[in-house]
Each structure stands twice: as C-alpha cells, then as structure tokens.
Write a protein that holds these residues in place. Structure first.
Motif, PDB file in Angstrom:
ATOM      1  N   ALA A  83      26.254  43.205  38.510  1.00  0.00           N
ATOM      2  CA  ALA A  83      25.884  42.796  37.153  1.00  0.00           C
ATOM      3  C   ALA A  83      24.369  42.764  37.007  1.00  0.00           C
ATOM      4  CB  ALA A  83      26.481  41.434  36.847  1.00  0.00           C
ATOM      5  N   HIS A  84      23.876  43.347  35.909  1.00  0.00           N
ATOM      6  CA  HIS A  84      22.453  43.381  35.592  1.00  0.00           C
ATOM      7  C   HIS A  84      22.098  42.535  34.373  1.00  0.00           C
ATOM      8  CE1 HIS A  84      22.550  46.852  38.267  1.00  0.00           C
ATOM      9  NE2 HIS A  84      21.241  46.980  38.185  1.00  0.00           N
ATOM     10  N   ARG A  85      22.985  42.484  33.395  1.00  0.00           N
ATOM     11  CA  ARG A  85      22.645  41.875  32.109  1.00  0.00           C
ATOM     12  C   ARG A  85      23.931  41.594  31.330  1.00  0.00           C
ATOM     13  NH1 ARG A  85      21.660  47.135  32.414  1.00  0.00           N
ATOM     14  NH2 ARG A  85      19.488  46.764  32.988  1.00  0.00           N
ATOM     15  N   GLU A  86      23.804  40.831  30.261  1.00  0.00           N
ATOM     16  CA  GLU A  86      24.929  40.631  29.352  1.00  0.00           C
ATOM     17  C   GLU A  86      25.280  41.965  28.702  1.00  0.00           C
ATOM     18  OE1 GLU A  86      26.596  37.939  29.160  1.00  0.00           O
ATOM     19  OE2 GLU A  86      25.246  36.553  30.186  1.00  0.00           O
ATOM     20  N   PRO A  87      26.560  42.261  28.488  1.00  0.00           N
ATOM     21  CA  PRO A  87      27.741  41.418  28.710  1.00  0.00           C
ATOM     22  C   PRO A  87      28.393  41.617  30.077  1.00  0.00           C
ATOM     23  CG  PRO A  87      28.391  43.363  27.492  1.00  0.00           C
ATOM     24  CD  PRO A  87      26.898  43.500  27.744  1.00  0.00           C
ATOM     25  N   GLN A  88      27.698  42.252  31.031  1.00  0.00           N
ATOM     26  CA  GLN A  88      28.265  42.429  32.374  1.00  0.00           C
ATOM     27  C   GLN A  88      28.528  41.061  32.989  1.00  0.00           C
ATOM     28  OE1 GLN A  88      25.224  44.804  34.207  1.00  0.00           O
ATOM     29  NE2 GLN A  88      25.713  46.612  33.006  1.00  0.00           N
ATOM     30  N   LEU A  89      29.690  40.900  33.603  1.00  0.00           N
ATOM     31  CA  LEU A  89      30.133  39.601  34.090  1.00  0.00           C
ATOM     32  C   LEU A  89      29.811  39.422  35.564  1.00  0.00           C
ATOM     33  CD1 LEU A  89      33.659  39.377  32.395  1.00  0.00           C
ATOM     34  CD2 LEU A  89      31.523  38.314  31.632  1.00  0.00           C
ATOM     35  N   VAL A  90      29.125  38.358  35.899  1.00  0.00           N
ATOM     36  CA  VAL A  90      28.980  37.950  37.289  1.00  0.00           C
ATOM     37  C   VAL A  90      30.365  37.556  37.809  1.00  0.00           C
ATOM     38  CG1 VAL A  90      27.974  36.205  38.817  1.00  0.00           C
ATOM     39  CG2 VAL A  90      26.605  37.188  36.960  1.00  0.00           C
ATOM     40  N   GLY A  91      30.730  38.042  38.995  1.00  0.00           N
ATOM     41  CA  GLY A  91      32.043  37.721  39.561  1.00  0.00           C
ATOM     42  C   GLY A  91      33.161  38.606  39.083  1.00  0.00           C
ATOM     43  N   MET A  92      32.848  39.752  38.462  1.00  0.00           N
ATOM     44  CA  MET A  92      33.872  40.702  38.044  1.00  0.00           C
ATOM     45  C   MET A  92      33.533  42.074  38.625  1.00  0.00           C
ATOM     46  SD  MET A  92      35.319  43.226  36.290  1.00  0.00           S
ATOM     47  CE  MET A  92      36.962  43.553  35.695  1.00  0.00           C
ATOM     48  N   ASN A 137      33.253  48.322  42.085  1.00  0.00           N
ATOM     49  CA  ASN A 137      31.931  47.966  41.593  1.00  0.00           C
ATOM     50  C   ASN A 137      32.001  47.755  40.093  1.00  0.00           C
ATOM     51  OD1 ASN A 137      29.281  49.118  40.223  1.00  0.00           O
ATOM     52  ND2 ASN A 137      28.646  48.374  42.227  1.00  0.00           N
ATOM     53  N   GLY A 138      31.943  46.489  39.648  1.00  0.00           N
ATOM     54  CA  GLY A 138      31.996  46.204  38.215  1.00  0.00           C
ATOM     55  C   GLY A 138      33.368  46.487  37.622  1.00  0.00           C
ATOM     56  N   PRO A 139      33.466  46.633  36.297  1.00  0.00           N
ATOM     57  CA  PRO A 139      34.753  46.957  35.668  1.00  0.00           C
ATOM     58  C   PRO A 139      35.348  48.218  36.306  1.00  0.00           C
ATOM     59  CG  PRO A 139      33.157  46.362  34.006  1.00  0.00           C
ATOM     60  CD  PRO A 139      32.394  46.454  35.301  1.00  0.00           C
ATOM     61  N   TYR A 140      36.659  48.190  36.568  1.00  0.00           N
ATOM     62  CA  TYR A 140      37.300  49.255  37.333  1.00  0.00           C
ATOM     63  C   TYR A 140      37.266  50.581  36.591  1.00  0.00           C
ATOM     64  CZ  TYR A 140      40.391  51.053  40.953  1.00  0.00           C
ATOM     65  OH  TYR A 140      40.911  51.767  42.007  1.00  0.00           O
ATOM     66  N   THR A 141      36.834  51.640  37.295  1.00  0.00           N
ATOM     67  CA  THR A 141      36.648  52.973  36.708  1.00  0.00           C
ATOM     68  C   THR A 141      37.246  54.032  37.627  1.00  0.00           C
ATOM     69  OG1 THR A 141      34.541  53.407  37.821  1.00  0.00           O
ATOM     70  CG2 THR A 141      34.445  52.197  35.728  1.00  0.00           C
ATOM     71  N   PRO A 142      37.326  55.298  37.159  1.00  0.00           N
ATOM     72  CA  PRO A 142      37.775  56.372  38.053  1.00  0.00           C
ATOM     73  C   PRO A 142      36.921  56.501  39.312  1.00  0.00           C
ATOM     74  CG  PRO A 142      37.892  57.110  35.782  1.00  0.00           C
ATOM     75  CD  PRO A 142      37.225  55.771  35.760  1.00  0.00           C
ATOM     76  N   GLU A 143      35.621  56.183  39.235  1.00  0.00           N
ATOM     77  CA  GLU A 143      34.788  56.213  40.445  1.00  0.00           C
ATOM     78  C   GLU A 143      35.322  55.249  41.500  1.00  0.00           C
ATOM     79  OE1 GLU A 143      30.787  55.353  39.347  1.00  0.00           O
ATOM     80  OE2 GLU A 143      30.530  57.173  38.162  1.00  0.00           O
ATOM     81  N   ASP A 144      35.780  54.077  41.063  1.00  0.00           N
ATOM     82  CA  ASP A 144      36.345  53.110  41.995  1.00  0.00           C
ATOM     83  C   ASP A 144      37.674  53.599  42.555  1.00  0.00           C
ATOM     84  OD1 ASP A 144      34.291  51.066  41.608  1.00  0.00           O
ATOM     85  OD2 ASP A 144      35.152  50.828  39.614  1.00  0.00           O
ATOM     86  N   GLU A 145      38.466  54.261  41.718  1.00  0.00           N
ATOM     87  CA  GLU A 145      39.744  54.800  42.192  1.00  0.00           C
ATOM     88  C   GLU A 145      39.508  55.824  43.303  1.00  0.00           C
ATOM     89  OE1 GLU A 145      43.779  54.663  42.308  1.00  0.00           O
ATOM     90  OE2 GLU A 145      42.648  53.579  40.779  1.00  0.00           O
ATOM     91  N   ILE A 146      38.478  56.644  43.148  1.00  0.00           N
ATOM     92  CA  ILE A 146      38.132  57.622  44.193  1.00  0.00           C
ATOM     93  C   ILE A 146      37.641  56.914  45.447  1.00  0.00           C
ATOM     94  CG2 ILE A 146      36.567  59.515  44.787  1.00  0.00           C
ATOM     95  CD1 ILE A 146      36.615  60.251  41.770  1.00  0.00           C
ATOM     96  N   ALA A 147      36.800  55.890  45.267  1.00  0.00           N
ATOM     97  CA  ALA A 147      36.296  55.143  46.413  1.00  0.00           C
ATOM     98  C   ALA A 147      37.431  54.462  47.161  1.00  0.00           C
ATOM     99  CB  ALA A 147      35.265  54.110  45.956  1.00  0.00           C
ATOM    100  N   LEU A 148      38.384  53.918  46.418  1.00  0.00           N
ATOM    101  CA  LEU A 148      39.532  53.261  47.041  1.00  0.00           C
ATOM    102  C   LEU A 148      40.356  54.253  47.857  1.00  0.00           C
ATOM    103  CD1 LEU A 148      41.444  50.847  47.414  1.00  0.00           C
ATOM    104  CD2 LEU A 148      42.472  51.434  45.201  1.00  0.00           C
TER     105      LEU A 148
END
Length: 504
Positions: free
Chosen positions: A355-364, A322-333
């Motif tokens: 993504a909600h707003r800049e600078p969050q990237l759509v498609g990342m 979900n969004g830029p890769y974080t430890p939360e994603d590592e746990i989810a994986l």
C-alpha cells in the motif's frame, strides 16, 4: 547571499561510459564551489545536460563540497518528451552519496527518492524523508541520477545544487522500534510486510500507516521503503504493546524488487546491480547477516523493472499475493505451486498490501504467522518455516492441517511423516468467508472443491494418502467474475507435506 548560477552543459557521449563495481555507470564532470563562504551565505550552481537513449543505469554528478557547509539542497527537473504509442518516455530517479564514495555496499549512501521528489536537503539535524541526516562534510559528494527510461530523443535534465554555510548543528541519536511487543505467547499473529510511506514514494506518514495497521487488526508491520533505510528511525511513539514494527527495505533493482524483512535497524541494502552481474547472492547474504528475510516481491508484475529475474535460490519466502488480487498474482501463485513437488528446500508463500496511498488498504492482504511470541525473532522464524497463511483481511480466519497414522498431526508448513499408503484426513476450518468456496490443492492440481455455507463459516474434510498427494494446501476463493476463470483469492495456506522425508 546567493552565488552565481552556472549553465554548464553536461551532455554525455559513449566515450564517458565506464563500468564500476556496480552496474554500468557514468561520471560527469565535477561541480565546484568556492573554497569557503561566510556563515549564513549560500552558493548555487545549475548543471544541464542530455542523457542519450541506452544510458547507463546510474549517472554520477560529482559535487566538490568545501568546508563550512551546514546544508546541501538539490533540486532537479527533466523534460518529459512526447513519444509515440508503445514507446517509453523519460523517467529520471535521483539520490545522493557523500564524500565516502559511491562504491557498492553504500558506505557513502545518504538517501534516495527515486522519482517521488523534485528536491531534497540534508543537514546535521534533519533531512528530507528518504535521506539521512548528518554533517555535510567536505569532499566529493555525488548526486546519483537513474535514467529509468529514456525517450528516443534523449533525456534533457537540469540539476541545481545549493550549499548553505554556517555551524553544522548536532545530529540527534536515532531511535528505533523495539524488537518485541506484548504479544499473546504462542499464537497466530497478523502482519503486512510491504508498505510505503512518505519516506519513499508513498503518500501516508508513518503515523497514518500505524493507525491504518491497527484499524486492519494487524499485530506487526515491516517498513519497506524503496532503496533507503531512512524511515527506520521515523516510528518513535508509534509502536506499542499491540503493534510490533519491523525495519527493512524494498531493494528496487532494474531486474526485480526484493523486500528485506526485519533487518537490524540502520541496515542499508544496495540495489545497483542487474541479474547479469551475478551479485544478488551477496546482498541476500547481507540481508540474512542483518537478521532479515529475503522475499522477492510481486515476481510476475508487468511494470518496467518489476519482474523478478534473479531466481529463487536465495529466497526465504516469496510474495505470491500483492495488493488486491489480480492475474499477476494468479501467475505468481501457479509458479510458486510448481516448486513444491519435491518438498525439500521449499520456499514459503507470503502476501502483503504494497500500500502506498488511499484508497489502497493496509493489511489487504496480510500474512498470518504462527509464532512463539510477538517478537522480531519469533515472527521471522514463523515466516521462514512456512507456518503461515495469507488472507484478505482480519475478518477471515482459518485452521488447516492433516492427521493420520497413530494419532499424528501436521499443521501448516509441516510434514505428516507417515507411510505412503496410510490414510490421511485433511481438515480446513474457515470463518469470515461468505459466498466463498474451499479448494484442496495437491501436486496433481485441485482435487477437492466445496462451497462454504452462506454464513462464511464451515469445516471441510478430505481423505487421501501420501502416495496420492505429495502435499496439500488450501485455498478459499470468491465466486468467479467470468466463466471459466478462477475466482479471486480470499485466503490460501502454505502446504502440509505428506509422507516421509523433506523439510517439515
């Protein structure tokens, strides 16, 4: 002409609590207006009160709406009382139900903005984003307050309701996105299924999201506003041969969020329940009956109410990135990987930007789906089957599969049905991943790792047997930023299962 403002107090105590078919809820005393007023006139009432700590999830403020109202306007405010470190302060959400009632299922649902707005309006021809245009019919409407968190001293609030009288106007017919785009036939299509616009708590308009999706190289997106389907008709003129727009919702409960992907336009999915009420299965079936997929979002997120508590038995896929890769994603994986060992009834992985707003990237990140065409049905079929991989951008592409036996081959999400001792070759081709490493992960863990060429393009092969590896999936990772920790993901695939039996 503006009517009088009421300072009536709606403080509540435990005696006001009752349990409805939804989560525990409380109904306050009703707010009444004159039976009628002259066209062009308006009346205003203000209600003040304090919600105590431990309030029900939803507090309903009934409003008796007379005939002749063309517009209802609601604004609210609440005190953000200072609290000691480690203590939750006040946060209050808001929405509204019309004269058809507040029953579960949302027959009377007319909109929700959570905590993203301090006011909204509804009339026949228009409404604040997040709310549903339509006539303001006579009867008991209910403003829904959601005390998300409450300070120890309580949550003082004020709600102001204004009714404007006059001819109701006409409600325009909703225009929804088509179910197909031009496409390339059977191919790999890139999409982002978790996005927010001004129709919930995002800052981008639908037009800005569509432009960002095209810039990110996406073929499809899914609109997923928090607890409202109001954006389903907000995309006119924004789709095209190059962009398929799916409609859905992020069902935001107090025990986790789930993205409904690709439901029929106009579908509303209720969110007013917790895991203890054992109601999620019903709403998961409602999503499927509307043609959509059930995808728990950011299941290990640490924000209040975000961690997924409903289990995965009703999931069609799960958002592990979900969004830029974080430890939360590592746990989810890791948690998702632990469910793959049996191979039967496995749940595919997805990734989305949220993504909600800049600078969050759509498609990342984005989910890349093998589908028969760029249509709603084909894309959802590909996601459901696990014929997909996740990547951080459209610059990175990969091909992954396994072969063995008498010329047999299986791709992502499929099963290579060969005997346990049959030699199997696993092959990964990558482009667009400079400075990264490739990893082959099995039910035993990561069994093969190699650095990719500096160009970012390379081919990796590994040999095994079904007896040694129940499944194999691929990861592409950046260099670690700290010794002993894995690098952030650049891409990962759903598994290829090895050996007979199971799903595939």
């Amino acid at each position: 002409m503006t009517g009088p403002t009421s300072g009536s107090d709606r403080s509540i105590g435990r005696r006001g609590l009752f349990v409805t078919g939804a989560a525990a809820a409380l109904t306050l005393g009703s707010v009444s207006f004159a039976n009628a007023a002259s066209p062009g006139g308006e009346e205003t009432r203000t209600v003040r009160g304090t919600l105590p700590p431990g309030s029900p999830d939803y507090v309903y403020l009934p409003v008796e709406v007379p005939r002749g109202v063309r517009e209802i306007v609601v604004s609210y405010a609440y005190e953000r009382t200072p609290v000691p470190p480690g203590t939750q302060g006040n946060a209050l959400d808001i929405g509204i139900f019309d004269e058809r009632g507040t029953g579960l299922g949302g027959r009377g649902f007319r909109g929700w903005s959570g905590g993203a707005r301090s006011e909204f309006f509804i009339r026949a021809d228009a409404a604040t984003p997040g709310y549903i245009p339509g006539p303001v019919r006579a009867g008991t409407w209910n403003i829904a307050l959601g005390p998300y968190t409450t300070a120890p001293e309580g949550l003082p609030y004020a709600v102001t309701i204004t009714l404007r009288y006059g001819a109701p106007g006409k409600t325009p017919a909703a225009v929804h996105p088509p179910e197909r785009a031009k496409g390339r036939g059977r191919a790999w299509y890139r999409g982002d299924c978790h996005l927010h616009s001004v129709y919930s708590d995002g800052k981008r308009t639908p037009a800005e999201i569509a432009a960002a999706a095209r810039a990110a190289g996406l073929d499809f997106i899914n609109t997923s506003e928090h607890n409202t389907h109001a954006a389903h008709s907000a995309w006119q003129g924004l789709w095209g041969d190059d962009l398929l727009i799916l409609t859905g919702e992020e069902v935001t409960t107090r025990n986790g969020h789930v993205v409904a992907v690709g439901t029929e336009p106009g579908t509303f999915v209720d969110w007013r329940y917790r895991a203890r009420e054992n109601r999620f299965g019903h709403y998961a079936r409602e999503i499927r009956r509307a043609g959509g997929l059930v995808v728990p979002a950011h299941p290990h997120a640490t924000c209040i109410g975000c961690n997924w508590k409903f289990g995965f038995g009703d999931a069609d896929a799960v958002e592990v990135w979900n969004g830029p890769y974080t430890p939360e994603d590592e746990i989810a994986l890791a948690s998702w990987d632990n469910t793959l060992t049996g191979g039967r009834g496995w749940t595919p992985a997805m990734g989305s930007s949220d993504a909600h707003r800049e600078p969050q990237l759509v498609g990342m990140p984005q989910t890349v789906v093998r589908a028969d065409d760029l249509t709603r049905e084909a894309i959802l079929d590909g996601i459901r089957a696990g014929h997909s991989y996740i990547t951080e951008s459209s610059a990175l592409s990969l091909t992954f599969g396994a072969s063995g036996g008498r010329g047999r081959h299986a791709g992502i999400g499929d099963r290579l049905d060969v005997d346990a001792g049959t030699p199997v070759t696993v092959r990964l081709e990558v482009t667009g991943a400079p400075g990264c490493t490739a990893h082959f992960v099995t039910d035993q863990g990561t069994l093969h790792t190699t650095s990719l060429p500096q160009s970012g393009a390379g081919t990796v092969e590994w040999r095994t047997t079904p007896q040694y590896a129940t499944y194999v999936r691929a990861e592409v990772r950046h260099a670690p930023k700290a010794p002993g920790l894995p690098g952030a993901l650049a891409a990962l695939t759903n598994p290829v299962f090895l050996g007979g039996g199971g799903r595939g």
